[in-house]
Design a protein around this motif. Structure first.
Motif, PDB file in Angstrom:
ATOM      1  N   PHE A 100       0.917  -1.261  -0.170  1.00 49.19           N
ATOM      2  CA  PHE A 100      -0.019   0.079   0.086  1.00 49.19           C
ATOM      3  C   PHE A 100       1.001   1.176   0.053  1.00 49.19           C
ATOM      4  CE2 PHE A 100      -3.073  -3.071   1.786  1.00 49.19           C
ATOM      5  CZ  PHE A 100      -4.100  -2.871   0.935  1.00 49.19           C
ATOM      6  N   PRO A 101       0.423   2.355  -0.768  1.00 42.37           N
ATOM      7  CA  PRO A 101       1.403   3.502  -0.716  1.00 42.37           C
ATOM      8  C   PRO A 101       1.709   3.911   0.773  1.00 42.37           C
ATOM      9  CG  PRO A 101      -0.895   4.097  -1.277  1.00 42.37           C
ATOM     10  CD  PRO A 101      -0.723   2.562  -1.353  1.00 42.37           C
ATOM     11  N   ALA A 102       0.694   3.929   1.674  1.00 40.13           N
ATOM     12  CA  ALA A 102       1.258   4.499   2.777  1.00 40.13           C
ATOM     13  C   ALA A 102       2.344   3.818   3.739  1.00 40.13           C
ATOM     14  CB  ALA A 102      -0.135   4.577   3.797  1.00 40.13           C
TER      15      ALA A 102
ATOM     16  N   THR B 243      -3.168  12.688   0.614  1.00 37.70           N
ATOM     17  CA  THR B 243      -3.728  11.371  -0.333  1.00 37.70           C
ATOM     18  C   THR B 243      -2.708  10.750  -1.335  1.00 37.70           C
ATOM     19  OG1 THR B 243      -5.880  12.556  -0.212  1.00 37.70           O
ATOM     20  CG2 THR B 243      -5.581  10.693  -1.670  1.00 37.70           C
ATOM     21  N   LEU B 244      -2.629   9.601  -1.000  1.00 36.96           N
ATOM     22  CA  LEU B 244      -1.289   8.990  -1.711  1.00 36.96           C
ATOM     23  C   LEU B 244      -1.892   7.819  -2.639  1.00 36.96           C
ATOM     24  CD1 LEU B 244       0.966   8.162   1.285  1.00 36.96           C
ATOM     25  CD2 LEU B 244       1.163   9.934  -0.471  1.00 36.96           C
ATOM     26  N   ARG B 245      -1.678   7.552  -3.746  1.00 37.88           N
ATOM     27  CA  ARG B 245      -2.164   6.703  -4.812  1.00 37.88           C
ATOM     28  C   ARG B 245      -0.847   5.951  -5.448  1.00 37.88           C
ATOM     29  NH1 ARG B 245      -4.690   9.636  -9.272  1.00 37.88           N
ATOM     30  NH2 ARG B 245      -2.538   9.374 -10.513  1.00 37.88           N
ATOM     31  N   ASN B 246      -0.947   4.601  -5.702  1.00 40.18           N
ATOM     32  CA  ASN B 246      -0.032   3.784  -6.380  1.00 40.18           C
ATOM     33  C   ASN B 246      -0.947   2.768  -7.197  1.00 40.18           C
ATOM     34  OD1 ASN B 246      -0.464   1.885  -4.559  1.00 40.18           O
ATOM     35  ND2 ASN B 246       1.494   1.450  -3.948  1.00 40.18           N
ATOM     36  N   ALA B 247       0.047   1.944  -7.479  1.00 44.64           N
ATOM     37  CA  ALA B 247      -0.575   0.911  -8.470  1.00 44.64           C
ATOM     38  C   ALA B 247      -1.424  -0.032  -7.461  1.00 44.64           C
ATOM     39  CB  ALA B 247       0.393   0.107  -9.117  1.00 44.64           C
ATOM     40  N   ARG B 248      -1.301   0.015  -6.428  1.00 43.73           N
ATOM     41  CA  ARG B 248      -2.079  -0.966  -5.358  1.00 43.73           C
ATOM     42  C   ARG B 248      -3.598  -0.386  -4.845  1.00 43.73           C
ATOM     43  NH1 ARG B 248      -1.332  -5.101  -1.379  1.00 43.73           N
ATOM     44  NH2 ARG B 248      -3.484  -5.641  -0.679  1.00 43.73           N
ATOM     45  N   ALA B 249      -3.566   1.032  -4.508  1.00 44.79           N
ATOM     46  CA  ALA B 249      -4.642   1.498  -3.723  1.00 44.79           C
ATOM     47  C   ALA B 249      -4.607   2.956  -3.698  1.00 44.79           C
ATOM     48  CB  ALA B 249      -4.712   0.908  -2.384  1.00 44.79           C
ATOM     49  N   ILE B 250      -5.582   3.607  -3.147  1.00 44.09           N
ATOM     50  CA  ILE B 250      -5.532   5.182  -2.972  1.00 44.09           C
ATOM     51  C   ILE B 250      -5.792   5.263  -1.446  1.00 44.09           C
ATOM     52  CG2 ILE B 250      -6.839   7.397  -3.177  1.00 44.09           C
ATOM     53  CD1 ILE B 250      -7.392   6.512  -5.875  1.00 44.09           C
ATOM     54  N   GLN B 251      -4.843   5.985  -0.529  1.00 40.75           N
ATOM     55  CA  GLN B 251      -5.028   5.981   0.825  1.00 40.75           C
ATOM     56  C   GLN B 251      -4.740   7.413   1.294  1.00 40.75           C
ATOM     57  OE1 GLN B 251      -2.041   3.120   1.580  1.00 40.75           O
ATOM     58  NE2 GLN B 251      -3.276   2.319   3.177  1.00 40.75           N
ATOM     59  N   VAL B 252      -5.544   7.855   2.286  1.00 42.17           N
ATOM     60  CA  VAL B 252      -5.190   9.248   3.018  1.00 42.17           C
ATOM     61  C   VAL B 252      -4.493   8.945   4.225  1.00 42.17           C
ATOM     62  CG1 VAL B 252      -6.408  11.122   4.199  1.00 42.17           C
ATOM     63  CG2 VAL B 252      -7.471  10.093   1.984  1.00 42.17           C
ATOM     64  N   GLN B 253      -3.409   9.422   4.113  1.00 45.32           N
ATOM     65  CA  GLN B 253      -2.413   9.132   5.385  1.00 45.32           C
ATOM     66  C   GLN B 253      -2.110  10.301   6.296  1.00 45.32           C
ATOM     67  OE1 GLN B 253      -1.471   6.240   6.459  1.00 45.32           O
ATOM     68  NE2 GLN B 253       0.222   6.769   7.810  1.00 45.32           N
TER      69      GLN B 253
END
Length: 204
Positions: free
Chosen positions: A75-77, A169-179
């Motif tokens: 996950f991006p976080a 708010t982070l995004r990569n090829a796996r997911a979008i997350q707010v950290q």
């Protein structure tokens, strides 16, 4: 003597019931079998339709499959770190009651990460960043980001920011997350000082 009377049937020509078996004998069996066969076929068709409907419902309600490649990615976080560098010069054209900080955003591993939004928890502050979102950072690299804050309403910001954080708010090829990133006591001290300067008349 000639006489005319009722005509008698000749031998072998007397009236006979016309195949009494037709109402209950072997002649009725093909009709009964035909009816039963059609009834069984109708029942079979109904059962098949119910099975198809149930199968369609189960197919439509099944949980989405997880792509095996994406499931292996972090996950991006889990791969991003944000650290506080210190106060920065306010970018040209910023509105009054604005101040700026510099942070370092690094991606340790995994796929590249895109920052799509930067916010903070206080209603009386608006946030902008340089570079502006969205911006991308590749694994093994770090990027300096200038975060500019503008006080929109002094009554909605704290006089002393005890444990402030940035929501990224982070995004990569796996997911979008707010950290939420807590940047430490130095950031809390510098933010409190900047707020007191921007709202000196209100805090006096």
């Amino acid at each position: 003597m000639n006489a005319i009377g009722p005509v008698e049937p000749g031998e072998g020509t007397r009236d006979q019931p016309l195949h009494t078996e037709a109402t209950g004998g072997s002649a009725a069996r093909p009709l009964v079998l035909f009816y039963r066969a059609h009834r069984r076929a109708a029942h079979g068709a109904l059962a098949a339709a119910l099975l198809l409907a149930a199968g369609g419902y189960l197919y439509a309600s099944r949980p989405p499959a997880v792509h095996p490649v994406r499931a292996e990615l972090p996950f991006p976080a889990q791969t991003v770190d944000v650290s506080y560098l210190g106060e920065a010069a306010v970018p040209p054209g910023a509105r009054p009651h604005s101040f700026a900080f510099e942070v370092l955003l690094g991606v340790e591993s995994g796929p590249a990460v895109t920052v799509t939004r930067v916010t903070q928890p206080y209603d009386g502050l608006s946030v902008a960043s340089t570079p502006p979102p969205p911006f991308r950072t590749t694994p093994g690299a770090a990027r300096k980001v200038v975060v500019t804050m503008h006080v929109t309403e002094c009554g909605k910001v704290p006089k002393d920011a005890g444990l402030p954080f940035l929501d990224v708010t982070l995004r990569n090829a796996r997911a979008i997350q707010v950290q939420s990133f807590i940047l430490g006591p130095r950031y809390a001290r510098d933010l409190s000082h900047a707020l007191q300067v921007a709202c000196s008349n209100d805090f006096a």
